[in-house]
Design a protein around this motif. Sequence first.
Motif, PDB file in Angstrom:
ATOM      1  N   TRP A  46     -73.890  44.573 -16.226  1.00 25.37           N
ATOM      2  CA  TRP A  46     -73.149  44.959 -15.033  1.00 25.37           C
ATOM      3  C   TRP A  46     -73.341  43.952 -13.904  1.00 25.37           C
ATOM      4  O   TRP A  46     -72.448  43.733 -13.100  1.00 25.37           O
ATOM      5  CB  TRP A  46     -73.583  46.355 -14.566  1.00 25.37           C
ATOM      6  CG  TRP A  46     -74.992  46.412 -14.069  1.00 25.37           C
ATOM      7  CD1 TRP A  46     -76.118  46.667 -14.783  1.00 25.37           C
ATOM      8  CD2 TRP A  46     -75.427  46.187 -12.718  1.00 25.37           C
ATOM      9  NE1 TRP A  46     -77.215  46.607 -13.976  1.00 25.37           N
ATOM     10  CE2 TRP A  46     -76.826  46.327 -12.712  1.00 25.37           C
ATOM     11  CE3 TRP A  46     -74.779  45.887 -11.523  1.00 25.37           C
ATOM     12  CZ2 TRP A  46     -77.574  46.170 -11.559  1.00 25.37           C
ATOM     13  CZ3 TRP A  46     -75.531  45.743 -10.372  1.00 25.37           C
ATOM     14  CH2 TRP A  46     -76.915  45.878 -10.397  1.00 25.37           C
TER      15      TRP A  46
ATOM     16  N   MET B 114     -69.763  45.198 -19.980  1.00 24.96           N
ATOM     17  CA  MET B 114     -68.435  44.928 -20.530  1.00 24.96           C
ATOM     18  C   MET B 114     -68.563  44.048 -21.766  1.00 24.96           C
ATOM     19  O   MET B 114     -69.480  43.229 -21.871  1.00 24.96           O
ATOM     20  CB  MET B 114     -67.568  44.225 -19.485  1.00 24.96           C
ATOM     21  CG  MET B 114     -67.363  45.018 -18.206  1.00 24.96           C
ATOM     22  SD  MET B 114     -66.497  46.567 -18.469  1.00 24.96           S
ATOM     23  CE  MET B 114     -64.902  45.968 -19.024  1.00 24.96           C
TER      24      MET B 114
ATOM     25  N   LEU C   9     -58.850  50.340 -19.133  1.00 24.73           N
ATOM     26  CA  LEU C   9     -58.920  48.892 -19.275  1.00 24.73           C
ATOM     27  C   LEU C   9     -57.583  48.343 -19.742  1.00 24.73           C
ATOM     28  O   LEU C   9     -56.977  48.898 -20.663  1.00 24.73           O
ATOM     29  CB  LEU C   9     -60.006  48.524 -20.289  1.00 24.73           C
ATOM     30  CG  LEU C   9     -61.401  49.116 -20.031  1.00 24.73           C
ATOM     31  CD1 LEU C   9     -62.316  48.839 -21.211  1.00 24.73           C
ATOM     32  CD2 LEU C   9     -61.987  48.547 -18.750  1.00 24.73           C
TER      33      LEU C   9
ATOM     34  N   ALA D   7     -65.887  48.828 -22.387  1.00 21.41           N
ATOM     35  CA  ALA D   7     -66.851  49.152 -21.332  1.00 21.41           C
ATOM     36  C   ALA D   7     -67.884  50.140 -21.857  1.00 21.41           C
ATOM     37  O   ALA D   7     -67.550  51.038 -22.641  1.00 21.41           O
ATOM     38  CB  ALA D   7     -66.137  49.746 -20.123  1.00 21.41           C
TER      39      ALA D   7
ATOM     40  N   ALA E 214     -59.967  46.635 -14.863  1.00 18.70           N
ATOM     41  CA  ALA E 214     -60.478  47.988 -15.020  1.00 18.70           C
ATOM     42  C   ALA E 214     -60.138  48.837 -13.809  1.00 18.70           C
ATOM     43  O   ALA E 214     -60.150  48.366 -12.675  1.00 18.70           O
ATOM     44  CB  ALA E 214     -61.989  47.957 -15.200  1.00 18.70           C
TER      45      ALA E 214
ATOM     46  N   VAL F 144     -63.058  55.142 -17.166  1.00 15.55           N
ATOM     47  CA  VAL F 144     -62.491  53.855 -16.810  1.00 15.55           C
ATOM     48  C   VAL F 144     -61.347  53.533 -17.751  1.00 15.55           C
ATOM     49  O   VAL F 144     -61.386  53.870 -18.937  1.00 15.55           O
ATOM     50  CB  VAL F 144     -63.569  52.754 -16.861  1.00 15.55           C
ATOM     51  CG1 VAL F 144     -64.106  52.578 -18.267  1.00 15.55           C
ATOM     52  CG2 VAL F 144     -63.041  51.460 -16.308  1.00 15.55           C
TER      53      VAL F 144
ATOM     54  N   PHE G 201     -66.822  50.558 -12.247  1.00 13.19           N
ATOM     55  CA  PHE G 201     -66.788  49.302 -12.999  1.00 13.19           C
ATOM     56  C   PHE G 201     -68.028  48.471 -12.768  1.00 13.19           C
ATOM     57  O   PHE G 201     -68.594  47.913 -13.706  1.00 13.19           O
ATOM     58  CB  PHE G 201     -65.544  48.499 -12.598  1.00 13.19           C
ATOM     59  CG  PHE G 201     -65.502  47.131 -13.239  1.00 13.19           C
ATOM     60  CD1 PHE G 201     -65.900  45.989 -12.548  1.00 13.19           C
ATOM     61  CD2 PHE G 201     -65.063  46.990 -14.548  1.00 13.19           C
ATOM     62  CE1 PHE G 201     -65.866  44.743 -13.144  1.00 13.19           C
ATOM     63  CE2 PHE G 201     -65.024  45.743 -15.157  1.00 13.19           C
ATOM     64  CZ  PHE G 201     -65.429  44.618 -14.451  1.00 13.19           C
TER      65      PHE G 201
ATOM     66  N   ASN H   3     -62.826  44.081 -10.104  1.00 14.72           N
ATOM     67  CA  ASN H   3     -62.856  44.978 -11.275  1.00 14.72           C
ATOM     68  C   ASN H   3     -62.279  44.296 -12.503  1.00 14.72           C
ATOM     69  O   ASN H   3     -61.487  44.890 -13.249  1.00 14.72           O
ATOM     70  CB  ASN H   3     -62.077  46.272 -10.985  1.00 14.72           C
ATOM     71  CG  ASN H   3     -62.895  47.275 -10.193  1.00 14.72           C
ATOM     72  OD1 ASN H   3     -63.928  46.931  -9.647  1.00 14.72           O
ATOM     73  ND2 ASN H   3     -62.423  48.499 -10.135  1.00 14.72           N
TER      74      ASN H   3
ATOM     75  N   ASN I 196     -66.909  41.641  -9.986  1.00 19.45           N
ATOM     76  CA  ASN I 196     -66.958  43.069  -9.658  1.00 19.45           C
ATOM     77  C   ASN I 196     -66.136  43.411  -8.420  1.00 19.45           C
ATOM     78  O   ASN I 196     -65.796  44.575  -8.218  1.00 19.45           O
ATOM     79  CB  ASN I 196     -68.407  43.512  -9.470  1.00 19.45           C
ATOM     80  CG  ASN I 196     -69.157  43.587 -10.793  1.00 19.45           C
ATOM     81  OD1 ASN I 196     -68.543  43.596 -11.863  1.00 19.45           O
ATOM     82  ND2 ASN I 196     -70.477  43.615 -10.721  1.00 19.45           N
TER      83      ASN I 196
END
Length: 122
Positions: free
Chosen positions: A53, A34, A4, A98, A24, A2, A29, A77, A74
């Motif tokens: 998450w 995070m 960022l 992350a 992200a 990932v 993700f 992202n 989410n």
Amino acid sequence: QVQLVESGGGLVQAGGSLRLSCAASGRTFSRLAMGWFRQAPGKEREFVAAISWSSGSSYYADSVKGRFTISRDNTKNTVYLQMNSLKPEETANYYCAAGARPGVLPGDFGAWGQGTQVTVSS
């Protein structure tokens, strides 16, 4: 892996507010915890906040409880850090991170953004 990218930093007067964002890339993700950390010149990287998450759990450093709020979307992202009642001593580079679980140590996170500078004037 990932990637960022933080944004939203800037100059604010003491007592003011800022909202940081961390975008992200990558399809994983929504399964990642995070976190936000900060680092001032000459100081170690310091935990600020973390979120699971699912947004079911969030964690804060004692110094920011009641003033900062971490959240995530989410579908976009993106993770956010709403910072209110900012203090001059909170001037630092703020980093998004992350990891597999929402820890409080830098070593708990495997991916990092480049940081965004927050400067709080007195």
